[in-house]
Scaffold this active site. Structure first.
Site, mmCIF file in Angstrom:
data_model
loop_
_atom_site.group_PDB
_atom_site.id
_atom_site.type_symbol
_atom_site.label_atom_id
_atom_site.label_comp_id
_atom_site.label_asym_id
_atom_site.label_seq_id
_atom_site.Cartn_x
_atom_site.Cartn_y
_atom_site.Cartn_z
ATOM 1 N N SER A 295 -5.392 34.170 -12.801
ATOM 2 C CA SER A 295 -6.710 34.800 -12.701
ATOM 3 C C SER A 295 -6.631 36.155 -12.013
ATOM 4 C CB SER A 295 -7.661 33.894 -11.914
ATOM 5 O OG SER A 295 -7.818 32.672 -12.562
HETATM 6 N N1 SAH Z 1 -5.961 28.651 -11.126
HETATM 7 C C1 SAH Z 1 -5.154 29.514 -11.934
HETATM 8 C C2 SAH Z 1 -5.838 29.835 -13.247
HETATM 9 C C3 SAH Z 1 -5.100 29.239 -14.360
HETATM 10 S S1 SAH Z 1 -5.813 29.478 -15.953
HETATM 11 C C4 SAH Z 1 -4.761 30.758 -11.176
HETATM 12 O O1 SAH Z 1 -4.691 30.724 -9.959
HETATM 13 O O2 SAH Z 1 -4.478 31.789 -11.751
HETATM 14 C C5 SAH Z 1 -6.582 27.908 -16.219
HETATM 15 C C6 SAH Z 1 -5.679 26.717 -16.278
HETATM 16 O O3 SAH Z 1 -6.518 25.603 -16.611
HETATM 17 C C7 SAH Z 1 -4.585 26.764 -17.337
HETATM 18 O O4 SAH Z 1 -3.335 26.579 -16.745
HETATM 19 C C8 SAH Z 1 -4.943 25.602 -18.277
HETATM 20 O O5 SAH Z 1 -3.810 24.936 -18.814
HETATM 21 C C9 SAH Z 1 -5.738 24.696 -17.360
HETATM 22 N N2 SAH Z 1 -6.615 23.739 -18.046
HETATM 23 C C10 SAH Z 1 -7.358 23.936 -19.162
HETATM 24 N N3 SAH Z 1 -8.003 22.797 -19.487
HETATM 25 C C11 SAH Z 1 -7.671 21.867 -18.546
HETATM 26 C C12 SAH Z 1 -8.001 20.507 -18.337
HETATM 27 N N4 SAH Z 1 -8.817 19.831 -19.151
HETATM 28 N N5 SAH Z 1 -7.464 19.864 -17.269
HETATM 29 C C13 SAH Z 1 -6.616 20.503 -16.417
HETATM 30 N N6 SAH Z 1 -6.265 21.796 -16.573
HETATM 31 C C14 SAH Z 1 -6.791 22.482 -17.614
#
Ligand code: SAH
Length: 211
Positions: free
Chosen positions: A60
């Site tokens: 993010s």
């Molecule tokens: N928190 C992260 C953002 C990652 S992007 C950061 O610090 O940058 C969002 C993440 O959510 C991705 O890795 C994706 O695989 C995950 N995601 C999407 N759907 C999900 C679900 N149903 N359960 C768990 N994770 C999920």
């Protein structure tokens, strides 16, 4: 490009954009974001932008991480927080500096494993990670959290999550209405959920099942 001066510049930018909580700004200055991206991208780690982390996912944007962290710190003290979407573990590491107990779930096993290794290399020990579908919340149903933060966009609020939030607890999530995404702050009261729209955001979608 990963020097203290570069990080200070990012923090000044966050301050200008309305991140005012000094605790949050300190953590944004100290957590080494360059260690959460591929080495080839580390020179861009302190730009205020999302970056690819593989598997069609992103780390993010720092502003979004700081803003969401500031929101979940509001409204009195909180011990535990559940994050949906660990990704590379950057937001998890930021939360670990501010909450005694951090729980985070991720649906893509490779990302889950990488994040686990990274957080352990950084000697961050107050975090529990699981490879599971975040729509179901934390796999142990009886757990309840003071805060829940979702870092992927959903088009309906998963029931399991509202059940796992304590009363007066706050849940922060990007809500996709089909056209655009809005960051919602949802408070669980004895009269039901109270929702406040904060600002427009851009997140990868919350996907069903395990990847
Ligand atoms: N928190 C992260 C953002 C990652 S992007 C950061 O610090 O940058 C969002 C993440 O959510 C991705 O890795 C994706 O695989 C995950 N995601 C999407 N759907 C999900 C679900 N149903 N359960 C768990 N994770 C999920």
């Amino acid at each position: 490009m990963t020097s203290q001066r570069t990080r200070d510049r990012l923090v000044n930018r966050l301050r200008e954009q309305g991140v005012v909580n000094e605790l949050v700004l300190d953590v944004m200055r100290s957590v080494p974001r360059h260690l959460f991206v591929d080495e080839a991208l580390s020179h861009r780690a302190y730009e205020d932008t999302a970056l690819p982390i593989g598997y069609s996912q992103t780390i993010s944007q720092p502003y979004t991480v700081a803003k969401m962290t500031q929101c979940v710190l509001a409204n009195g003290s909180a011990n535990s927080i559940l994050e949906i979407g660990t990704g590379c573990g950057y937001q998890t590491a930021v939360l670990a500096s501010l909450f005694p107990q951090v729980y985070s779930v991720e649906r893509i096993e490779a990302l889950h494993k990488q994040a686990k290794q990274r957080l352990s290399d950084l000697e961050i020990y107050n975090v529990q990670l699981r490879h599971t579908d975040g729509k179901m919340g934390w796999p142990i149903q009886s757990y309840q959290f003071d805060r829940i933060i979702m870092t992927a966009a959903c088009s309906e609020v998963p029931e399991a999550l509202t059940q796992q939030l304590v009363y007066d607890g706050i849940m922060l999530l990007p809500f996709d209405n089909g056209n655009d995404q809005t960051l919602l702050q949802i408070t669980k009261t004895t009269n039901g959920l109270v929702s406040e729209a904060l600002e427009k955001v851009s997140f990868v979608p919350l996907l069903p099942g395990l990847g």
